[in-house]
Design a protein around this motif. Structure first.
Motif, short mmCIF file in Angstrom:
data_model
loop_
_atom_site.label_atom_id
_atom_site.label_comp_id
_atom_site.label_asym_id
_atom_site.label_seq_id
_atom_site.Cartn_x
_atom_site.Cartn_y
_atom_site.Cartn_z
N ILE A 59 0.83 -1.21 0.00
CA ILE A 59 0.00 0.00 0.00
C ILE A 59 0.86 1.25 0.00
N PHE A 60 0.43 2.24 -0.80
CA PHE A 60 1.00 3.58 -0.68
C PHE A 60 -0.09 4.61 -0.88
N THR A 61 -0.26 5.50 0.13
CA THR A 61 -1.26 6.57 0.05
C THR A 61 -0.74 7.88 0.65
N SER A 62 0.57 8.04 0.71
CA SER A 62 1.19 9.16 1.43
C SER A 62 1.73 10.22 0.47
N SER A 63 1.82 11.44 0.98
CA SER A 63 2.39 12.53 0.17
C SER A 63 3.92 12.57 0.24
N ASN A 64 4.53 11.62 0.94
CA ASN A 64 5.99 11.63 1.07
C ASN A 64 6.70 11.52 -0.28
N CYS A 65 6.01 10.97 -1.27
CA CYS A 65 6.63 10.87 -2.60
C CYS A 65 6.84 12.24 -3.23
N GLN A 66 6.18 13.27 -2.69
CA GLN A 66 6.30 14.62 -3.23
C GLN A 66 7.20 15.52 -2.38
N ASP A 67 7.75 14.96 -1.29
CA ASP A 67 8.56 15.78 -0.38
C ASP A 67 9.82 16.29 -1.08
N SER A 68 10.16 17.53 -0.81
CA SER A 68 11.31 18.14 -1.49
C SER A 68 12.64 17.52 -1.06
N LYS A 69 12.70 16.96 0.15
CA LYS A 69 13.95 16.41 0.67
C LYS A 69 14.13 14.93 0.31
N TRP A 70 13.05 14.16 0.42
CA TRP A 70 13.20 12.71 0.23
C TRP A 70 12.18 12.09 -0.72
N GLY A 71 11.47 12.92 -1.47
CA GLY A 71 10.45 12.41 -2.37
C GLY A 71 10.98 11.46 -3.44
N HIS A 72 12.18 11.74 -3.95
CA HIS A 72 12.74 10.87 -4.99
C HIS A 72 13.10 9.50 -4.44
N LYS A 73 13.61 9.46 -3.20
CA LYS A 73 13.94 8.17 -2.58
C LYS A 73 12.68 7.37 -2.29
N TRP A 74 11.66 8.03 -1.78
CA TRP A 74 10.39 7.36 -1.53
C TRP A 74 9.82 6.80 -2.83
N SER A 75 9.86 7.59 -3.88
CA SER A 75 9.28 7.16 -5.15
C SER A 75 9.99 5.92 -5.70
N LYS A 76 11.32 5.88 -5.56
CA LYS A 76 12.05 4.70 -6.01
C LYS A 76 11.67 3.48 -5.17
N SER A 77 11.49 3.68 -3.86
CA SER A 77 11.07 2.58 -3.00
C SER A 77 9.70 2.06 -3.39
N ILE A 78 8.80 2.97 -3.70
CA ILE A 78 7.44 2.58 -4.10
C ILE A 78 7.48 1.73 -5.36
N LEU A 79 8.27 2.18 -6.32
CA LEU A 79 8.39 1.43 -7.58
C LEU A 79 9.03 0.06 -7.35
N ASN A 80 10.05 0.01 -6.51
CA ASN A 80 10.71 -1.27 -6.22
C ASN A 80 9.75 -2.24 -5.56
N ALA A 81 9.02 -1.77 -4.56
CA ALA A 81 8.07 -2.63 -3.85
C ALA A 81 6.94 -3.08 -4.77
N SER A 82 6.46 -2.16 -5.60
CA SER A 82 5.32 -2.45 -6.48
C SER A 82 5.66 -3.44 -7.58
N ASN A 83 6.91 -3.46 -7.99
CA ASN A 83 7.31 -4.32 -9.11
C ASN A 83 7.81 -5.69 -8.67
N GLU A 84 7.71 -6.00 -7.37
CA GLU A 84 8.03 -7.35 -6.92
C GLU A 84 7.02 -8.33 -7.51
N GLU A 85 7.51 -9.45 -8.00
CA GLU A 85 6.66 -10.41 -8.70
C GLU A 85 5.50 -10.91 -7.85
N LYS A 86 5.75 -11.14 -6.57
CA LYS A 86 4.74 -11.74 -5.70
C LYS A 86 3.70 -10.74 -5.21
#
Length: 242
Positions: A59-86
């Motif tokens: 699940i992801f429903t947070s605005s942290n993906c838009q944060d100016s300090k860490w939004g890019h890191k969060w977004s990469k984590s979201i993509l990594n988690a979402s693209n897991e096969e299982k």
């Protein structure tokens, strides 16, 4: 196309583990969850190098993906988690563009998108929706969304882990030598404005959820280590796999 309705009643006859983001996860043998239904969230993929476990749902429903300090890191984590096969990802659609732009990648075709999200005050009964098709509420914590989904999926037993909620005020974890002390990884990064206020919000959210589970005759337990949450009956995590 996957839709939220596809999750209705998939849990009948089974149990599910809702995995939070507290430091206690580092002391748990999450490999035990490898063949269980489970929901992970946010930057849970930072834990993947240490375990074979991958959640069945994310699940992801947070605005942290838009944060100016860490939004890019969060977004990469979201993509990594979402693209897991299982894993089947469940994402608030309003953040799709930000995730893909900042994370420099694409959410998979199997993604279930949420379109109706509310944010009622913590402790308000409306903070918990029993019909995920109509709406879900994200107030207090992403774990609240997981709780509502587990209810909608209709699992026989629900176990919450990693909800430590021993919050310490930390508003800029990128500028400290120890990093993020409130979550399971020093590079997690999320702002905790006031630890005591945050705990009260979280605990009220869990107490609202347990009321709905109890009224419906559903079983829900806190099986986490070092959890300050008082809403649920306690279970010992390791004993659940004996």
């Amino acid at each position: 196309m996957n839709v939220i309705f596809d999750l209705k009643d998939i849990g009948i006859g089974n149990r599910i583990f809702l995995v939070g983001i507290g430091p206690s996860l580092n002391n748990m043998n999450l490999d035990l969850l490898e063949n269980e239904y489970s929901i992970g969230m946010n930057r849970i993929e930072l834990l993947y190098p240490t375990t074979k476990w991958r959640p069945t749902h994310y699940i992801f429903t947070s605005s942290n993906c838009q944060d100016s300090k860490w939004g890019h890191k969060w977004s990469k984590s979201i993509l990594n988690a979402s693209n897991e096969e299982k894993t089947t990802p469940i994402i608030w659609r309003k953040f799709k563009d930000a995730i893909e732009t900042r994370g420099e990648g694409k959410l998979p075709q199997k993604t279930i998108y949420l379109d109706s999200i509310t944010e009622y005050p913590c402790g308000d009964d409306r903070q918990f929706s029993t019909n995920a098709v109509e709406r879900l509420d994200k107030s207090g914590t992403t774990m609240n969304v997981a709780l509502q989904l587990a209810y909608y999926m209709n699992f026989d037993e629900v176990y919450v882990i990693g909800c430590d909620s021993n919050w310490i005020t930390a508003t800029n974890t990128t500028n400290t030598s120890e990093g993020d002390i409130n979550h399971f990884h020093p590079d997690y990064h999320a702002s905790i404005g006031n630890g005591e206020v945050e705990f009260n919000r979280m605990n009220a959210t869990h107490k609202t959820a347990v009321k709905y589970f109890t009224e419906a005759g559903k079983k829900i337990y806190n099986a986490g280590y070092n959890s300050a949450i008082t809403a649920y009956e306690r279970k010992i995590f390791d004993d659940l796999f004996v």
